[in-house]
Design an enzyme around this catalytic site. Structure first.
Site, PDB file in Angstrom:
ATOM      1  CB  CYS A 168      -0.886   0.031   1.225  1.00  0.00           C
ATOM      2  SG  CYS A 168      -1.787  -1.478   1.497  1.00  0.00           S
ATOM      3  CE  LYS A 185      12.020 -11.243 -11.779  1.00  0.00           C
ATOM      4  NZ  LYS A 185      12.828 -10.747 -10.699  1.00  0.00           N
ATOM      5  CD  GLU A 208      15.319 -13.592  -9.961  1.00  0.00           C
ATOM      6  OE1 GLU A 208      14.783 -13.987  -8.905  1.00  0.00           O
ATOM      7  OE2 GLU A 208      14.828 -12.683 -10.655  1.00  0.00           O
ATOM      8  CG  ASN A 264       0.717   1.990   3.763  1.00  0.00           C
ATOM      9  OD1 ASN A 264      -0.399   2.022   3.252  1.00  0.00           O
ATOM     10  ND2 ASN A 264       1.786   2.530   3.195  1.00  0.00           N
ATOM     11  N   GLY A 265      -0.020  -1.277   6.797  1.00  0.00           N
ATOM     12  CA  GLY A 265       0.347  -2.156   7.907  1.00  0.00           C
ATOM     13  C   GLY A 265      -0.829  -3.055   8.273  1.00  0.00           C
ATOM     14  CD1 TRP A 279      -0.975  -5.856  -3.674  1.00  0.00           C
ATOM     15  CD2 TRP A 279      -0.492  -6.556  -1.604  1.00  0.00           C
ATOM     16  NE1 TRP A 279      -0.446  -7.119  -3.765  1.00  0.00           N
ATOM     17  CE2 TRP A 279      -0.149  -7.573  -2.510  1.00  0.00           C
ATOM     18  CE3 TRP A 279      -0.273  -6.780  -0.245  1.00  0.00           C
ATOM     19  CZ2 TRP A 279       0.395  -8.779  -2.112  1.00  0.00           C
ATOM     20  CZ3 TRP A 279       0.270  -7.979   0.151  1.00  0.00           C
ATOM     21  CH2 TRP A 279       0.593  -8.969  -0.775  1.00  0.00           C
ATOM     22  CG  HIS A 301      17.916 -38.370  -8.394  1.00  0.00           C
ATOM     23  ND1 HIS A 301      18.322 -39.686  -8.365  1.00  0.00           N
ATOM     24  CD2 HIS A 301      19.061 -37.637  -8.393  1.00  0.00           C
ATOM     25  CE1 HIS A 301      19.641 -39.746  -8.332  1.00  0.00           C
ATOM     26  NE2 HIS A 301      20.112 -38.516  -8.358  1.00  0.00           N
ATOM     27  CD  GLU A 313       8.462 -11.924  -9.788  1.00  0.00           C
ATOM     28  OE1 GLU A 313       7.890 -11.807  -8.698  1.00  0.00           O
ATOM     29  OE2 GLU A 313       9.643 -11.604  -9.937  1.00  0.00           O
ATOM     30  CE  LYS A 322      10.656  -2.883  -6.961  1.00  0.00           C
ATOM     31  NZ  LYS A 322      11.300  -3.939  -7.767  1.00  0.00           N
ATOM     32  NE  ARG A 364       5.538   1.158  -1.324  1.00  0.00           N
ATOM     33  CZ  ARG A 364       6.729   0.968  -0.793  1.00  0.00           C
ATOM     34  NH1 ARG A 364       7.773   1.512  -1.359  1.00  0.00           N
ATOM     35  NH2 ARG A 364       6.890   0.245   0.285  1.00  0.00           N
TER      36      ARG A 364
HETATM   37  C1  G6P Z   1       8.378  -9.108  -2.676  1.00  0.00           C
HETATM   38  C2  G6P Z   1       8.585  -8.824  -4.141  1.00  0.00           C
HETATM   39  C3  G6P Z   1       9.786  -9.588  -4.656  1.00  0.00           C
HETATM   40  C4  G6P Z   1      11.018  -9.263  -3.828  1.00  0.00           C
HETATM   41  C5  G6P Z   1      10.761  -9.530  -2.347  1.00  0.00           C
HETATM   42  C6  G6P Z   1      11.873  -8.971  -1.484  1.00  0.00           C
HETATM   43  O1  G6P Z   1       7.952 -10.412  -2.505  1.00  0.00           O
HETATM   44  O2  G6P Z   1       7.437  -9.145  -4.895  1.00  0.00           O
HETATM   45  O3  G6P Z   1      10.044  -9.238  -5.999  1.00  0.00           O
HETATM   46  O4  G6P Z   1      12.090 -10.037  -4.270  1.00  0.00           O
HETATM   47  O5  G6P Z   1       9.572  -8.882  -1.925  1.00  0.00           O
HETATM   48  O6  G6P Z   1      11.892  -7.570  -1.601  1.00  0.00           O
HETATM   49  P1  G6P Z   1      13.084  -6.691  -1.108  1.00  0.00           P
HETATM   50  O7  G6P Z   1      12.613  -5.268  -1.269  1.00  0.00           O
HETATM   51  O8  G6P Z   1      13.325  -7.045   0.337  1.00  0.00           O
HETATM   52  O9  G6P Z   1      14.266  -7.009  -1.956  1.00  0.00           O
END
Ligand code: G6P
Length: 612
Positions: free
Chosen positions: A2, A490, A486, A103-104, A77, A509, A493, A607, A27
């Site tokens: 948020c 990517k 990774e 937020n929170g 969010w 296996h 997502e 984010k 965000r």
């Molecule tokens: C969220 C995001 C990810 C990110 C993770 C850690 O889950 O969607 O893309 O890798 O947080 O975020 P940070 O800001 O701690 O790197």
């Protein structure tokens, strides 16, 4: 997650709020809303407009004239309650006097809701936030000032919050409070701003005051005063933001993700400036706050991060083992903090985070510190909560990253780990010559990333092909395995296609059973001492009808093990994974574009996740 924005000053608040919310959209974005106060209108001293969807949906719902020079806004969010207009912020008290954005998470909201219901208050949303508006209103009706009412209300809630509160009867001020969620005040000339993220207000001012947990502030057009629970006034000084409006624009790219991928050669170059020490074959990391003799004492390294940051952490741990020859491993911070971890004084804890605000990572920092451990951070966002709480660290200097799917910040994290590993290595057994070898490798990275990006068209073609598959594997082994993890992350997502990472060595296996022409694999095959084994595994996939896109080095003879070959330039073997990751960014990006997905704003994701 948020986003919050607030304004007090001579301008009309609504356009300022909407512009700020647009910049915060990355965000969190399932609904948005604003509340503005207009002291000149006795009929409508306050107006609230909320909408489900994007900020542009909110904009469309705004009346042509929404007069008022004090206001608050929010992008949501969803955590408590589905995304809908009635769950969108701002929330309003039973008497219409108080508006709140938050937020929170309020942990005791169920108890507070039932108490309020018993008292006859009708709750109109399913959110945890709404209770705050009612609590503040109740205190105001008992005769308290807005500042005291917010303080009294906050005293009744348990949880995390960044709050901005309006009182229709005090239209010249916004009162804010922070505990566990970021919040800052922007200092303008005769006007003031409030935001959860500097991006919301960078167009108006570069002077910001970062609030700490436990802070309250009363903000008016000509200034603010901050105070704490115990009524003591606090002196919070303004700092200058290292952020420009241009950095938040698309700059000719179709998506922020594309822009950020292409920024990497330059941003990495910038990150390395002044950090490579040729004289001693090491990295200069003054921010670690650890003298070489202290660094030497650590017998083990534990890396903690969430999501992609955790995968880069795995890569980092292997660099540390390679270069410093001390045991290192990575663990999701979200797991670590809940399992009563044993904290060893001889272990160096390293947290890694782009935003510096991920709640799970922040709580991991506190867990380590509570038990007497030393924790340093690899953080991108300057002045963020994690950056402020760790014992020392390395700023990543990737600049702002707007796309939800992280790319350049991850590359900067892996380079941050290379610097840390080099530094640790040189206080252990890494030779001066090896130190120089790594330094030369690091210096080559910006140019080599540019080389990979120059091959974007063939990567896009491979991505379009992969996008047709309902499911795919990303495989790699040892140093290549975090790259595969990774890459799969990517891909899934932003394309919403199932992509699973597997250690190449483990295919036989179990997962080999799944191989078919419908299930392609992306195989990480660097020219290292495992190259032959990796080629054999790719052949096993091909023999079962699966196609293989190989990300490999020049000169590697893949024979018929790959259907498609993507080459990245060779660097030092310890640093190669940094470059092997770059094509996976473009594979995910172009597959999502081919599928017509909203690349920068994948569904259900935020984010930075500032709640637990
Ligand atoms: C969220 C995001 C990810 C990110 C993770 C850690 O889950 O969607 O893309 O890798 O947080 O975020 P940070 O800001 O701690 O790197």
């Amino acid at each position: 997650m948020c986003g919050i924005v607030g304004y007090v000053g001579p301008q009309q608040a609504a356009p300022v709020l909407v512009e700020g919310l647009t910049r915060l959209e990355y965000r969190g974005y399932d609904s948005a809303g604003v509340a503005v106060l207009n002291p000149r209108s006795s009929a409508h001293p306050s107006r609230v407009v909320r909408a489900q969807g994007r900020v542009r949906d909110l904009e469309a719902a705004l009346p042509a004239r929404l007069a008022g020079t004090t206001g608050i806004g929010h992008t949501r969010w969803a955590t408590h309650g589905e995304p809908s207009e009635r769950n969108a912020h701002p929330h309003t008290s039973y008497d219409g006097r108080v508006h709140v954005v938050h937020n929170g998470i309020i942990d005791n909201f169920a108890l507070l809701r039932s108490r309020l219901t018993e008292e006859g208050v009708e709750l109109t949303s399913e959110t945890d936030t709404e209770v705050i508006a009612h609590l503040v209103a109740r205190e105001l009706s008992a005769g308290l000032t807005l500042e005291d009412a917010v303080r009294a209300a906050v005293g009744q809630i348990v949880g995390t919050y960044a709050l901005a509160v309006l009182d229709a009867q005090a239209p010249e001020r916004v009162v804010v409070a922070r505990n566990g969620s970021p919040l800052l005040i922007g200092v303008g000339d005769g006007e003031m701003f409030v935001a959860s993220d500097p991006a919301a207000i960078v167009r108006h001012t570069s002077q910001v005051v970062l609030l700490d947990d436990g802070d309250f502030a009363s903000v008016t057009a000509d200034g603010f005063h901050s105070f704490t629970d115990g009524e003591a006034k606090t002196a919070r000084a303004a700092v200058t933001l290292d952020l420009t409006v241009e950095e938040l624009e698309l700059g000719g790219h179709d998506h922020f993700m594309h822009k950020e991928i292409h920024e990497q050669p330059e941003s990495v170059e910038r990150m390395l400036t002044g950090r490579l020490d040729d004289r001693f074959g090491t990295a200069k990391l003054a921010g670690l706050n650890l003298e070489p003799r202290h660094l030497r004492r650590f017998e083990r390294v534990k890396v903690l991060g969430c999501g992609s940051a955790y995968y880069v952490g795995q890569l980092g741990a292997s660099m540390i083992e390679d270069l410093a020859r001390i045991p290192a491993d990575a663990e999701p911070a979200s797991e670590f903090r809940y399992r009563n971890p044993i904290i060893e004084p001889s272990t160096l804890y390293v947290v890694v985070s782009q935003s510096g605000e991920t709640a799970d990572t922040l709580f991991a920092v506190r867990e380590v510190q509570r038990k007497g451990g030393t924790v340093v951070g690899l953080v991108n966002a300057v002045g963020s909560s994690i950056a402020r709480e760790v014992d020392g660290g390395i700023y990543l200097h990737a600049g702002p990253e707007v796309a939800v799917a992280s790319t350049k910040a991850l590359t900067h994290m892996s380079i941050g780990f290379a610097l840390l590993a080099l530094n640790l290595g040189r206080v252990h057994d890494l030779s001066f010559a090896d130190g120089q070898r790594i330094i030369a490798g690091l210096r080559a990275i910006p140019g080599q990333i540019a080389e990979i990006l120059a091959g974007e068209e063939s990567l896009a073609a491979a991505a379009r092909e992969l996008a047709t598959a309902p499911s795919l594997f990303f495989i790699g082994r040892v140093r290549g395995y975090p790259v595969a993890r990774e890459g799969a992350q990517k891909f899934k997502e932003i394309t919403y296609r199932h992509a699973e990472a597997y250690p190449t060595s483990e295919l036989k296996h179990g997962p080999l059973a799944l191989i078919s022409p419908e299930l392609p694999s992306v195989a990480i095959i660097p020219d290292d001492d495992l190259v032959e084994r990796n080629i054999t595994a790719a052949q096993e996939i091909r023999a079962r009808g699966g196609s293989v896109v190989a990300i490999t080095h020049p000169g590697v003879d893949l024979g018929d093990a790959a259907t498609q070959r993507i080459e990245v330039p060779r660097n030092e073997v310890e640093l190669d994974p940094i470059l092997l990751t770059i094509p996976t960014q473009l594979l995910g990006y172009h597959a999502a574009v081919a599928l017509g997905e909203d690349v920068d704003r994948p569904r259900n994701l935020a984010k930075s996740v500032t709640v637990e």
